[in-house]
Scaffold this motif. Structure first.
Motif, short mmCIF file in Angstrom:
data_model
loop_
_atom_site.label_atom_id
_atom_site.label_comp_id
_atom_site.label_asym_id
_atom_site.label_seq_id
_atom_site.Cartn_x
_atom_site.Cartn_y
_atom_site.Cartn_z
N ILE A 91 71.08 84.04 84.16
CA ILE A 91 71.25 82.61 84.33
C ILE A 91 71.05 82.21 85.78
CG2 ILE A 91 72.93 80.74 84.18
CD1 ILE A 91 71.69 81.63 81.54
N MET A 92 71.49 83.04 86.72
CA MET A 92 71.27 82.74 88.13
C MET A 92 69.79 82.73 88.47
SD MET A 92 74.35 84.77 90.09
CE MET A 92 73.75 84.18 91.67
N VAL A 93 69.03 83.65 87.90
CA VAL A 93 67.59 83.68 88.14
C VAL A 93 66.92 82.44 87.56
CG1 VAL A 93 65.46 84.93 87.61
CG2 VAL A 93 67.51 86.19 88.25
N ILE A 94 67.31 82.07 86.34
CA ILE A 94 66.74 80.86 85.72
C ILE A 94 67.09 79.62 86.54
CG2 ILE A 94 66.85 79.37 83.70
CD1 ILE A 94 67.24 81.87 82.00
N ALA A 95 68.34 79.52 86.96
CA ALA A 95 68.76 78.35 87.74
C ALA A 95 68.08 78.31 89.10
CB ALA A 95 70.28 78.38 87.92
N LEU A 96 67.81 79.47 89.70
CA LEU A 96 67.17 79.51 91.01
C LEU A 96 65.75 78.98 90.94
CD1 LEU A 96 67.34 80.44 93.99
CD2 LEU A 96 66.49 82.68 93.23
N PHE A 97 65.01 79.34 89.92
CA PHE A 97 63.61 78.94 89.82
C PHE A 97 63.44 77.57 89.16
CE2 PHE A 97 63.15 83.54 90.28
CZ PHE A 97 62.14 83.60 91.23
#
Length: 293
Positions: free
Chosen positions: A271-277
């Motif tokens: 989720i952090m990766v999705i939110a970052l991009f």
């Protein structure tokens, strides 16, 4: 005979306009802003850092205050989570439920939002808003009773339907704002050129609303991935999602903190990766949903 020369006009040189100097912000304000931002970042980042560091410790090291920073890292917790406890299956369950609930919610919510926006269905929009406000816990008991009588408890279908309760109002509320900002003249021109109302929606309005679709889909997927309450009550042994599976490390007598933190990292990192991009779409979607309705 004397000739008099014409008097030269007196030209006045323009005076330079005095520009008021910019007021410099007080040094105390700059210091306060830096301190406030630093504390805010630490408030949100510190738990994540502690979670990741604890996932590399044994349970003995976690309870030992002298090994807060200096310890011997170990990957046994991740091996316990991913290999011995079949967490890849739980990851698949979470991904499958989040994906299908998002897709079905988009298929239903986008046309509904378009109808509410174009035909000024304010009462329907108010009902959607109320469904977004109602706490989901108030529906768990009747849902469980209904789905248990239908013998659906423990399957993927009931999880997808329950997650759609969260995703559908969110998608409708966001997409109403995007459709309201799309010029109606474009659809009218398309209808003059021979398109039907549905054709103008599919070929004109919908392509222009791709940023809104991305925003609604991303937020719906994130909320479904993190949902714990519905899956705790309605899932079965083979349909547990990641947030529910974390409780495998919590027992009556003790808590396996190392494996628990490793499982929390596994849940958080995607989720952090999705939110970052996709932070641009997430911020725009939250802003649109908060300012229009």
């Amino acid at each position: 005979m004397t000739t008099t020369l014409p008097a030269r006009p007196v030209t006045q040189t323009p005076r330079p306009v005095a520009i008021a100097p910019r007021r410099r912000k007080p040094r105390a304000y700059k210091i306060f802003r830096v301190v406030a931002l630093t504390l805010t970042v630490l408030l949100f980042v510190a738990p994540l850092v502690w979670m990741f560091v604890a996932s590399l410790k044994t349970n003995v090291d976690i309870y030992d205050a002298s090994k807060t920073l200096f310890f011997t890292p170990t990957l046994d917790n991740y091996d316990n989570v991913l290999s011995r406890n079949n967490y890849f299956g739980f990851i698949f369950n979470s991904f499958w439920v989040a994906l299908l609930s998002t897709v079905f919610s988009l298929l239903i919510g986008v046309p509904a939002a378009y109808a509410m926006s174009r035909f000024a269905m304010h009462r329907s929009a108010l009902v959607v808003l109320m469904a977004r406000i109602i706490p989901g816990v108030s529906l768990l008991v009747p849902w469980y009773f209904i789905f248990a009588n239908m013998r659906m408890v423990g399957g993927f279908g009931v999880l997808i339907l329950s997650h759609m309760f969260v995703a559908l109002p969110l998608i409708v509320y966001i997409m109403i704002s995007y459709f309201d900002s799309t010029p109606l003249e474009l659809e009218e021109q398309a209808q003059v050129d021979g398109l039907t109302h549905i054709g103008a929606f599919l070929r004109i309005t919908l392509p222009l609303s791709v940023p809104g679709l991305a925003t609604a889909g991303i937020l719906s997927f994130i909320f479904s991935w993190n949902n714990f309450m519905f899956a705790l009550v309605l899932s079965g042994a083979n349909t547990k999602t990641l947030p529910v599976a974390i409780f495998n490390f919590v027992s009556y007598a003790s808590i396996d903190w190392g494996s628990l933190m490793a499982a929390a990292v596994v849940v958080t990192v995607p989720i952090m990766v999705i939110a970052l991009f996709t932070q641009k779409y997430i911020v725009s979607g939250l802003t649109a949903g908060a300012t229009k309705g």
